[in-house]
Write a protein that holds these residues in place. Structure first.
Motif: not given
Length: 405
Positions: A87-97, A294-303
């Motif tokens: 998704p466009a709002n997914a933060v993928t950089g750290p996970m790619i790292g 995380h981007a779609i569920s939007d369950l919070g930073e802790g999830e």
């Protein structure tokens, strides 16, 4: 007299520290050093330099069972590729790292394993034993505990702490067997089990039970072999329970019995698992893409993730990701099982059970990067230097294997 074969030295310890450190940052120690705050930057550079310095000694070695590395790297590569349809709002950089870091660690251990697998595994297991003592003593001193009283240490959470404690238990058993069953190697086990309970990690305790059940079926030890160590552990465990048990008795009662069994508290794992399955059914072929959960569920930073490796792969990688995960696990199992019994050293067996334990914990906690120790330990169990062949005096390709340690 021929010279002893060259074996990796300090690079193994450096690689272990890099793998264990994870995402440790200097800010946890109250320091702020730009660029180097993430210790992985410095540690990975040091490991790369050490590997380059060792390259002339490593030489070119063939690896038996090395094909399993391809499936592990294929899974990691596919997960990185899945960022292209996230998704466009997914933060993928750290996970790619994170995924690149896992790939580097696995590849580095693979190259060391095909050079001198048993030596590398022996040093790594001893490092886990030392790390378990460091973590236990740090937590026992009261440093690093979570706000709810759960034991942790050195900036890691309780779920990290329990993994180190149980790996300490398994490596203590390894050292006990390797030393000719000397009793003193059993002494740390009750302390580490106490630390595991004090962590409050239910998934860690269940994972230990799963690993013990698999080991019992695979090894089928006789009662005469178990009687003496079990008797020693019973005495030591009683001493630990009497002297230190009251300090966490209320916590264990609340965490394991009242909350879990009485109230059915699951730390919202059921919610995360259900949502991951829902996303998989919505996009079954390729999944939502990296960090899509995380981007779609939007369950919070802790999830931010599912806390279950297969379900996370299913949600974000779809059926294709699950196939690659299954092939990676199957290839590791096949490479290990196809090792001749005479070549299946006690180091390889210990690494296999350590890897199984970390894999079991990945069903209850952690993300893709937290599974790195599973891949590393299973690679050490499955990959070994290819046995030499008789070229003179025998047919080419006839293997020679040494007796197990």
């Amino acid at each position: 007299m021929t010279d002893a074969p060259a074996r990796p030295g300090l690079v193994v310890i450096l690689l272990f520290l890099t793998a264990l450190a994870g995402r440790f940052t200097l800010t946890r120690l109250g320091l702020n050093v730009p660029v180097l705050n993430d210790v992985r930057v410095l540690l990975y550079l040091v490991v790369i330099l050490a590997l380059l310095l060792e390259a002339h000694r490593i030489g070119s070695h063939a690896a038996a069972g090395g094909y399993c590395l391809l499936f592990v790297l294929a899974l990691l590569g596919y997960q990185i590729l899945s960022a292209s349809w996230a998704p466009a709002n997914a933060v993928t950089g750290p996970m790619i790292g994170d995924l690149c870091a896992v790939g580097f660690l696995v590849f580095a251990y693979y190259n060391l394993a095909k050079w001198a697998r048993d030596h590398v595994t022996r040093v790594t297991l001893c490092c886990f034993q030392a790390a378990a003592w460091v973590y236990f003593l740090a937590a026992a001193s009261g440093r690093g505990h979570a706000s709810n009283g759960r034991w942790a240490a050195l900036g890691g959470g309780p779920n990290v702490f329990v993994r180190v404690m149980i790996l300490g238990v398994i490596t203590a058993l390894y050292l006990h067997v390797r030393s000719g069953r000397r009793i003193h190697w059993l002494i740390p086990i009750p302390a580490f089990l106490f630390g595991a309970l004090a962590s409050g990690s239910r998934g860690g305790i269940v994972s230990l039970a799963i690993t013990a059940a698999i080991a019992a079926v695979a090894i089928r030890p006789s009662f005469t072999v178990l009687a003496r160590p079990l008797g020693v552990l019973a005495i030591l465990g009683t001493i630990v329970a009497v002297t230190a048990g009251p300090t966490i008795a209320d916590f264990v009662q609340t965490r394991f019995i009242d909350s879990t069994l009485g109230q059915g508290y699951t730390s919202d794992r059921d919610v995360l698992f259900e949502y991951a399955i829902r996303l998989f059914w919505q996009r079954p072929l390729l999944g939502t893409g990296l960090n899509g959960f995380h981007a779609i569920s939007d369950l919070g930073e802790g999830e931010r993730y599912v806390h279950n490796l297969p379900l996370s792969v299913a949600a974000e990688g779809g059926f294709a990701g699950l196939v690659l995960l299954g092939l990676a696990w199957y290839s590791l199992w096949r490479a290990y099982r196809h090792t001749p019994a005479a070549s299946r050293s006690v180091e390889a067996q210990a690494a296999a059970y350590c890897g199984i334990f970390v894999g079991a914990t990945s069903l209850f906690s952690g993300d893709y990067f937290d599974a790195r120790l599973m891949w590393i330990l299973l690679i050490l169990a499955a990959v070994r230097p290819a046995p030499p062949t008789y070229i003179l005096g025998g047919p080419i390709g006839t293997p020679w294997t040494r007796a197990s340690v």
